[in-house]
Every structure is written in C-alpha cells, then in structure tokens.
Enzyme design. Sequence first.
Site, PDB file in Angstrom:
ATOM      1  N   LYS A   1       0.870  -1.166   0.008  1.00 31.03           N
ATOM      2  CA  LYS A   1      -0.136   0.018  -0.140  1.00 31.03           C
ATOM      3  C   LYS A   1       1.032   1.262  -0.011  1.00 31.03           C
ATOM      4  CE  LYS A   1      -2.852  -2.615  -0.384  1.00 31.03           C
ATOM      5  NZ  LYS A   1      -3.414  -2.503  -1.788  1.00 31.03           N
TER       6      LYS A   1
ATOM      7  N   ASP B   1      -8.714  -0.107  -5.746  1.00 31.61           N
ATOM      8  CA  ASP B   1      -7.467   0.539  -6.013  1.00 31.61           C
ATOM      9  C   ASP B   1      -7.670   1.625  -6.990  1.00 31.61           C
ATOM     10  OD1 ASP B   1      -4.413   0.737  -5.055  1.00 31.61           O
ATOM     11  OD2 ASP B   1      -4.565   0.753  -7.437  1.00 31.61           O
TER      12      ASP B   1
ATOM     13  N   GLU C   1      -7.605   5.471  -6.474  1.00 31.90           N
ATOM     14  CA  GLU C   1      -6.955   6.274  -7.166  1.00 31.90           C
ATOM     15  C   GLU C   1      -7.458   7.335  -8.050  1.00 31.90           C
ATOM     16  OE1 GLU C   1      -3.202   4.339  -8.522  1.00 31.90           O
ATOM     17  OE2 GLU C   1      -3.987   5.020 -10.374  1.00 31.90           O
TER      18      GLU C   1
END
Length: 417
Positions: free
Chosen positions: A243, A306, A310
């Site tokens: 991460k 993710d 993002e």
Amino acid sequence: MAATTTTTSFKAALLSTPSISSSTKSTVLKPRFTSSSSSRYSPIPKSLIAHHVSTKTNAIVAKMGTVPSPVSETTSLDFHTSVFQKEKISLAGHEEYIVRGGQHLFPLLDDAFEGIKQIGVIGWGSQGPAQAQNLRDSLAEAKSDVVVKIGLRKGSRSFAEARAAGFTEENGTLGDIWETVAGSDLVLLLISDSAQADNYEKVFSHMKPNSILGLSHGFLLGHLQSLGLDFPKNISVIAVCPKGMGPSVRRLYVQGKEINGAGINASFAVHQDVDGRATDVALGWSVALGSPFTFATTLEQEYKSDIFGERGILLGAVHGVVECLFRRYVEDGMSEELAYKNTVECITGIVSKTISTKGMLAVYNSLSEEGKKRFEAAYSASYYPCMEILYECYEDVASGSEICSVVLAGRRFYVCL
Ligand SMILES: NC(=O)c1ccc[n+]([C@@H]2O[C@H](COP(=O)([O-])OP(=O)(O)OC[C@H]3O[C@@H](n4cnc5c(N)ncnc54)[C@H](OP(=O)(O)O)[C@@H]3O)[C@@H](O)[C@H]2O)c1
C-alpha cells in the site's frame, strides 16, 4: 449539462471548505451553494453528519455503505496458512484475518517458499527495485538458497541500475525477461500495467507448469475479464499489493531493520492455487517485503478498489480540492502566492493531519458554532454531488472502461527499444 451542474456543485461545496480555527489566517469563508443539483436533495440531518464523519471513516465510503451499492458482496476472506500465524481482528465492526510481519519471521521463509528455487522479478520501475532488494535481503537474513533474479527487456536502460543494486549477469541474478520468466518458480510481474496487458500471452506461454505468477495489482485480471479471458489453469496466481510506492517499500523496510514495526502494509490474494502452496508463498512474499500487516483480499476487489480510490480520491478529489481552494482564495482577493500557500497548507497541514489521525469528526468538533453551521451546509451541499461523481468513477472501473483507457494510453506512449 447534468455533468456540468454536478461538477459545479461539487466545486462550490469544496470552495466553502472551512478551515479549523488555528490553521490559517483565511479562516472564515463564505459558503456558496448555487447548485441546482444539490437542491434536488434535502440537507443531511445533523445527527447523520456525526455518523458519517466518524473517526477514520471517509464520508463517502460511509455513505456508500448505506445506499444500494454497486460493490459486490464481500466474499469470505478467511485463509489457511500452515507456516504463519493468522490473527482475527475487528475493523469497523467487520472481522478480518491478518498476518503480522516482522524480521523474526524470516527463518520461516524457506518453509513458505517450498519448491521455489528462483524468484524472477520482472521489471525495474517503482516496485521492482524495492521488492527485489527486500526479498534478497530477507532471504539472505534467513540464509536461504532461493535466488532472486531480475528479468528485463532487451536493451533496457534499467540493466545499469539493477547492476548498481548488486544484481549481475555474472552471478545469475540479472538477465533477459523471457529467460527469467521461463527459469523462475515464482514470477513477480512488476512491469507497467499497460505492458502487462500487451505481453500477458508471452508471459503465460513462457511460464513453467505449476509455477506461480505474482502480481502487485489486479489490473491484469481486469484486463483479461474485459476480454472474456482468464489465467491459464496450469499455474497458480497470487498477488501481494504493497500500500505504498516502491521507494517507500524499500525505505521503510530498511528502517524496519532498526525500528520495529516500520514497513508498508500489503494486501494479498490467492486467485488460483494449483497445488496448495499459493497462500503460504503469498504470505512469505509479503513478510519478506517487510509488511507489518498483511490482509486478505481478492484480485478483483483489489483492482476495483485501488483504481477507484486512485481515480476518485488520489487524483480526482485532491486535484479538485486544490483547484477550488486556489480559485476561491484568488476570487476573494488573495494574491496568487498566498492563495497557493494557503491551499498547500489546507492539503498538507493541520486539517489533513487531524482527519488522518482523529477523523473528520474531530475537524467538525474543533469548529466554532458558526463554523459548524457552515460545515453542515457545505457537507449537505457537497455530499450527493460527490457521491454521484464517485459512483461514476466506480462504474467506469467496474465496467472495464477505465482499464481499457489505461491500456490505450499505454499504447499511445509506448517506447520501442
Ligand atoms: N507504482 C507503485 O508504487 C505501485 C504500488 C503498488 C502496486 N503497483 C503495481 O506494481 C506493478 C509495477 O508497477 P511499477 O509502478 O513498479 O512499474 P512501472 O513504473 O509502471 O513500470 C516500469 C517497468 O515496466 C517495464 N516495461 C514497460 N513497458 C514494457 C514492455 N513493453 N516490455 C517489458 N517491460 C516493460 C519497464 O522496463 P524498462 O525498465 O526497460 O523501462 C520498467 O522496468 C504494477 O502492476 C502496478 O500496478 C505499483
């Protein structure tokens, strides 16, 4: 038209972001809610604000849990490991299993990597150098014979950097990408996601039967799904997704040699397991990277959450907040230089630190009565427009459109060697 209205209301709401009293001179700013989009919705009751902005809970995420969600139900993420100790933890009312890392676990790496003689690290971008060096150091610490070998494309400029980090052709730890894929029992595919999308067939065809493909993102699965394809059935497929960016993965690993607990957490996933080794190999990989905590996910959840995070938060929201704050300060008569400084302070200063350590509710509680009223108005005005935009981002990711655009963008900027 609808999108413009929504965007306007989103920005308008952000423009009114109140600063907490001690943070900056430009504290009290007038709210401006002119959106027709936000008027479609009734204000969010005060009691709900406290609920939504609870500690460590992003308001949007909280709301997404309370409305019909496009996110598929979480599958059970329990796992069995015969090498490491798993722990049950409770997070926001959900029970999860994790593996706590640490240097003291390195002697277990040989057990975790049973059957693996060579780990091929393919690519030398952000993750490649960090993961390769961490793995090599951890295995050396464990006095293991497992070799970590870097595989790079022909003519790659990264050969020099890999050599400088101690990986060489002479000692068999640096070589051609395809030879390395073919000779490895665990292949960590750390080339760019768009390069993975363009080269997966060649990667699969070079892998040994029963070898293990390791990914640090679910992107390739998303790409395969968008084509109606899947991984070959004769290999295992796992993921360990740190991460943090590669340089932090390395820096905090080095720090972890001195400071107990330093490191970057990682999620792990087992997508295919041909011979029962996959979970322990994935956990060994994560422990060897220096992850203080390793938690389970699925490849599909990984890429959806993710890429959505993002696009929606890291790139979208932060960019939007910066643009709006800066413009608002300037519109209110502030010099561009001061507006820039105040904007940076809002993003990196006391407000974000308070949200990060104590949650959004602490920001709200630190405001004056007048400030609280403005916060509530801003919160109500921005809540639904933000949610709409984030849903749209999520749908783009879940439908494969976003992945498709990344692959096409990668091809536009393709560098031929
Ligand atoms: N960036 C991060 O911090 C981060 C965080 C978590 C997970 N991840 C995941 O980790 C994986 C690797 O990402 P990254 O950011 O470390 O790498 P990256 O910077 O996106 O990619 C760099 C590497 O890809 C190689 N490459 C590019 N095109 C290629 C091609 N056509 N054929 C062969 N090699 C090619 C480059 O080769 P050359 O060296 O020859 O240029 C370079 O070694 C991705 O799945 C990513 O999603 C990244």
